[in-house]
Design a protein around this motif. Structure first.
Motif, mmCIF file in Angstrom:
data_model
loop_
_atom_site.group_PDB
_atom_site.id
_atom_site.type_symbol
_atom_site.label_atom_id
_atom_site.label_comp_id
_atom_site.label_asym_id
_atom_site.label_seq_id
_atom_site.Cartn_x
_atom_site.Cartn_y
_atom_site.Cartn_z
ATOM 1 N N GLU A 21 0.828 -1.202 0.000
ATOM 2 C CA GLU A 21 0.000 0.000 0.000
ATOM 3 C C GLU A 21 0.868 1.259 0.000
ATOM 4 O O GLU A 21 0.628 2.191 -0.762
ATOM 5 C CB GLU A 21 -0.932 -0.005 1.208
ATOM 6 N N ALA A 22 1.905 1.269 0.823
ATOM 7 C CA ALA A 22 2.816 2.417 0.874
ATOM 8 C C ALA A 22 3.542 2.591 -0.461
ATOM 9 O O ALA A 22 3.760 3.721 -0.914
ATOM 10 C CB ALA A 22 3.826 2.245 2.008
ATOM 11 N N GLY A 23 3.907 1.481 -1.090
ATOM 12 C CA GLY A 23 4.582 1.552 -2.382
ATOM 13 C C GLY A 23 3.706 2.152 -3.462
ATOM 14 O O GLY A 23 4.170 2.946 -4.284
ATOM 15 N N ILE A 24 2.435 1.794 -3.468
ATOM 16 C CA ILE A 24 1.507 2.355 -4.457
ATOM 17 C C ILE A 24 1.409 3.864 -4.281
ATOM 18 O O ILE A 24 1.450 4.626 -5.245
ATOM 19 C CB ILE A 24 0.121 1.683 -4.350
ATOM 20 N N ILE A 25 1.320 4.303 -3.039
ATOM 21 C CA ILE A 25 1.231 5.739 -2.750
ATOM 22 C C ILE A 25 2.523 6.449 -3.162
ATOM 23 O O ILE A 25 2.497 7.580 -3.656
ATOM 24 C CB ILE A 25 0.916 5.970 -1.258
ATOM 25 N N ALA A 26 3.669 5.779 -3.002
ATOM 26 C CA ALA A 26 4.969 6.391 -3.302
ATOM 27 C C ALA A 26 5.261 6.482 -4.807
ATOM 28 O O ALA A 26 6.166 7.210 -5.211
ATOM 29 C CB ALA A 26 6.089 5.612 -2.612
ATOM 30 N N LEU A 27 4.508 5.753 -5.637
ATOM 31 C CA LEU A 27 4.704 5.864 -7.085
ATOM 32 C C LEU A 27 4.342 7.267 -7.547
ATOM 33 O O LEU A 27 3.443 7.904 -6.984
ATOM 34 C CB LEU A 27 3.811 4.858 -7.824
ATOM 35 N N SER A 28 5.016 7.736 -8.573
ATOM 36 C CA SER A 28 4.618 9.014 -9.162
ATOM 37 C C SER A 28 3.247 8.830 -9.812
ATOM 38 O O SER A 28 2.814 7.708 -10.084
ATOM 39 C CB SER A 28 5.627 9.463 -10.221
ATOM 40 N N ASP A 29 2.566 9.932 -10.053
ATOM 41 C CA ASP A 29 1.258 9.850 -10.714
ATOM 42 C C ASP A 29 1.375 9.121 -12.045
ATOM 43 O O ASP A 29 0.524 8.294 -12.389
ATOM 44 C CB ASP A 29 0.685 11.252 -10.936
ATOM 45 N N ARG A 30 2.441 9.411 -12.792
ATOM 46 C CA ARG A 30 2.627 8.767 -14.106
ATOM 47 C C ARG A 30 2.857 7.269 -13.959
ATOM 48 O O ARG A 30 2.252 6.474 -14.668
ATOM 49 C CB ARG A 30 3.792 9.420 -14.840
ATOM 50 N N SER A 31 3.723 6.855 -13.029
ATOM 51 C CA SER A 31 3.988 5.423 -12.838
ATOM 52 C C SER A 31 2.747 4.698 -12.327
ATOM 53 O O SER A 31 2.465 3.572 -12.735
ATOM 54 C CB SER A 31 5.152 5.214 -11.872
ATOM 55 N N ARG A 32 1.995 5.341 -11.443
ATOM 56 C CA ARG A 32 0.766 4.735 -10.939
ATOM 57 C C ARG A 32 -0.231 4.578 -12.088
ATOM 58 O O ARG A 32 -0.905 3.560 -12.213
ATOM 59 C CB ARG A 32 0.182 5.593 -9.811
ATOM 60 N N TYR A 33 -0.304 5.573 -12.961
ATOM 61 C CA TYR A 33 -1.193 5.489 -14.121
ATOM 62 C C TYR A 33 -0.739 4.377 -15.072
ATOM 63 O O TYR A 33 -1.560 3.595 -15.552
ATOM 64 C CB TYR A 33 -1.245 6.837 -14.843
ATOM 65 N N PHE A 34 0.564 4.276 -15.329
ATOM 66 C CA PHE A 34 1.070 3.211 -16.197
ATOM 67 C C PHE A 34 0.775 1.831 -15.611
ATOM 68 O O PHE A 34 0.490 0.892 -16.335
ATOM 69 C CB PHE A 34 2.575 3.358 -16.405
ATOM 70 N N ARG A 35 0.846 1.698 -14.294
ATOM 71 C CA ARG A 35 0.628 0.396 -13.657
ATOM 72 C C ARG A 35 -0.851 0.046 -13.535
ATOM 73 O O ARG A 35 -1.268 -1.069 -13.796
ATOM 74 C CB ARG A 35 1.319 0.369 -12.279
ATOM 75 N N PHE A 36 -1.671 1.030 -13.128
ATOM 76 C CA PHE A 36 -3.071 0.731 -12.821
ATOM 77 C C PHE A 36 -4.073 1.314 -13.817
ATOM 78 O O PHE A 36 -5.278 1.084 -13.667
ATOM 79 C CB PHE A 36 -3.416 1.236 -11.410
ATOM 80 N N PHE A 37 -3.597 2.083 -14.813
ATOM 81 C CA PHE A 37 -4.471 2.719 -15.796
ATOM 82 C C PHE A 37 -5.494 3.602 -15.084
ATOM 83 O O PHE A 37 -6.627 3.731 -15.522
ATOM 84 C CB PHE A 37 -5.197 1.699 -16.656
ATOM 85 N N SER A 38 -5.093 4.192 -13.981
ATOM 86 C CA SER A 38 -6.001 4.985 -13.171
ATOM 87 C C SER A 38 -5.239 6.154 -12.559
ATOM 88 O O SER A 38 -4.042 6.055 -12.316
ATOM 89 C CB SER A 38 -6.597 4.122 -12.053
ATOM 90 N N GLY A 39 -5.965 7.212 -12.253
ATOM 91 C CA GLY A 39 -5.349 8.373 -11.638
ATOM 92 C C GLY A 39 -5.459 8.386 -10.124
ATOM 93 O O GLY A 39 -5.141 9.384 -9.503
ATOM 94 N N PHE A 40 -5.901 7.268 -9.517
ATOM 95 C CA PHE A 40 -6.060 7.297 -8.062
ATOM 96 C C PHE A 40 -4.739 7.564 -7.364
ATOM 97 O O PHE A 40 -3.679 7.216 -7.856
ATOM 98 C CB PHE A 40 -6.727 6.032 -7.517
ATOM 99 N N LYS A 41 -4.811 8.219 -6.222
ATOM 100 C CA LYS A 41 -3.624 8.491 -5.395
ATOM 101 C C LYS A 41 -3.389 7.336 -4.426
ATOM 102 O O LYS A 41 -2.255 7.008 -4.117
ATOM 103 C CB LYS A 41 -3.802 9.782 -4.585
ATOM 104 N N GLN A 42 -4.483 6.766 -3.957
ATOM 105 C CA GLN A 42 -4.411 5.648 -3.026
ATOM 106 C C GLN A 42 -5.275 4.536 -3.612
ATOM 107 O O GLN A 42 -6.393 4.781 -4.066
ATOM 108 C CB GLN A 42 -4.940 6.073 -1.658
ATOM 109 N N ALA A 43 -4.757 3.330 -3.602
ATOM 110 C CA ALA A 43 -5.479 2.212 -4.203
ATOM 111 C C ALA A 43 -6.778 1.934 -3.462
ATOM 112 O O ALA A 43 -6.805 1.930 -2.231
ATOM 113 C CB ALA A 43 -4.607 0.964 -4.197
ATOM 114 N N PRO A 44 -7.849 1.690 -4.198
ATOM 115 C CA PRO A 44 -9.114 1.316 -3.565
ATOM 116 C C PRO A 44 -8.961 -0.024 -2.823
ATOM 117 O O PRO A 44 -8.094 -0.839 -3.180
ATOM 118 C CB PRO A 44 -10.081 1.165 -4.739
ATOM 119 N N PRO A 45 -9.787 -0.267 -1.812
ATOM 120 C CA PRO A 45 -9.691 -1.530 -1.055
ATOM 121 C C PRO A 45 -9.747 -2.779 -1.931
ATOM 122 O O PRO A 45 -9.041 -3.758 -1.667
ATOM 123 C CB PRO A 45 -10.898 -1.465 -0.098
#
Length: 185
Positions: A21-45
């Motif tokens: 969970e901490a790692g997902i939050i620590a990703l940049s917005d771009r890396s999080r978007y590339f990984r999850f195809f989403s703009g969320f800041k914190q992963a949904p449950p």
């Protein structure tokens, strides 16, 4: 790592859920978007549950920590999931690495561990979707022998033969990979 820092790779365990969970939050917005195809800041449950529900058979997960730092911060994770719409010898693959650790050889080392583990669990192929704009990711997977299955609406669907990818990694001239494969001999 390429820059000489120490890296520890290991299978993830249920107690690692807060680190993911901490790692997902620590990703940049771009890396999080590339990984999850989403703009969320914190992963949904629901996403966290899927990522942390690993059993070592139908859901394999490996992580990396920077062991050159006293805090051993988590820096990367990779998963393979068996899914209903694929044959039992195939899985859905995903990987993410914190931005400050890109281009250090971590992806290949983590993939070598995860794919070797997956082969021992009778996986033969993995499939994944990559945003077409993620040229670095697509190039990495192509270097492992990936087949482009389809590309539409900005998403490229890829299939990777695990034995072929591991052979490519084993014949690589990158010294860290040699140490990785010594652990699977």
């Amino acid at each position: 790592m390429k820059d000489g820092r120490s890296l520890c790779l290991r299978p993830l365990q249920s107690r690692d859920a807060p680190l993911l969970e901490a790692g997902i939050i620590a990703l940049s917005d771009r890396s999080r978007y590339f990984r999850f195809f989403s703009g969320f800041k914190q992963a949904p449950p629901s996403v966290l549950k899927r990522l942390t529900d690993f059993d070592g058979d139908d859901h394999l997960a490996w992580g990396a920590v920077d062991s050159s730092l006293d805090t051993n911060p988590p820096i990367a994770a990779a998963h393979i999931f068996r899914v209903d719409n694929l044959p039992p010898t195939s899985g859905d693959f995903a990987i993410a690495i914190l931005d400050d650790y890109h281009h250090q050889g971590i992806a290949r080392s983590l993939i070598a561990c995860l794919f070797s583990d997956a082969i021992s669990k009778q996986f033969e192929h993995v499939e994944l979707d990559v945003l077409s704009e993620n040229r670095v990711g697509i190039a990495l997977f192509r270097s492992l022998g990936a087949q482009i299955i389809s590309a539409s609406s900005g998403v490229t669907h890829i299939k990777i033969d695990l034995n072929h990818a591991v052979t490519v990694l084993k014949t690589s001239d990158k010294p860290p990979l040699n140490r990785v494969f010594l652990q699977f001999s």
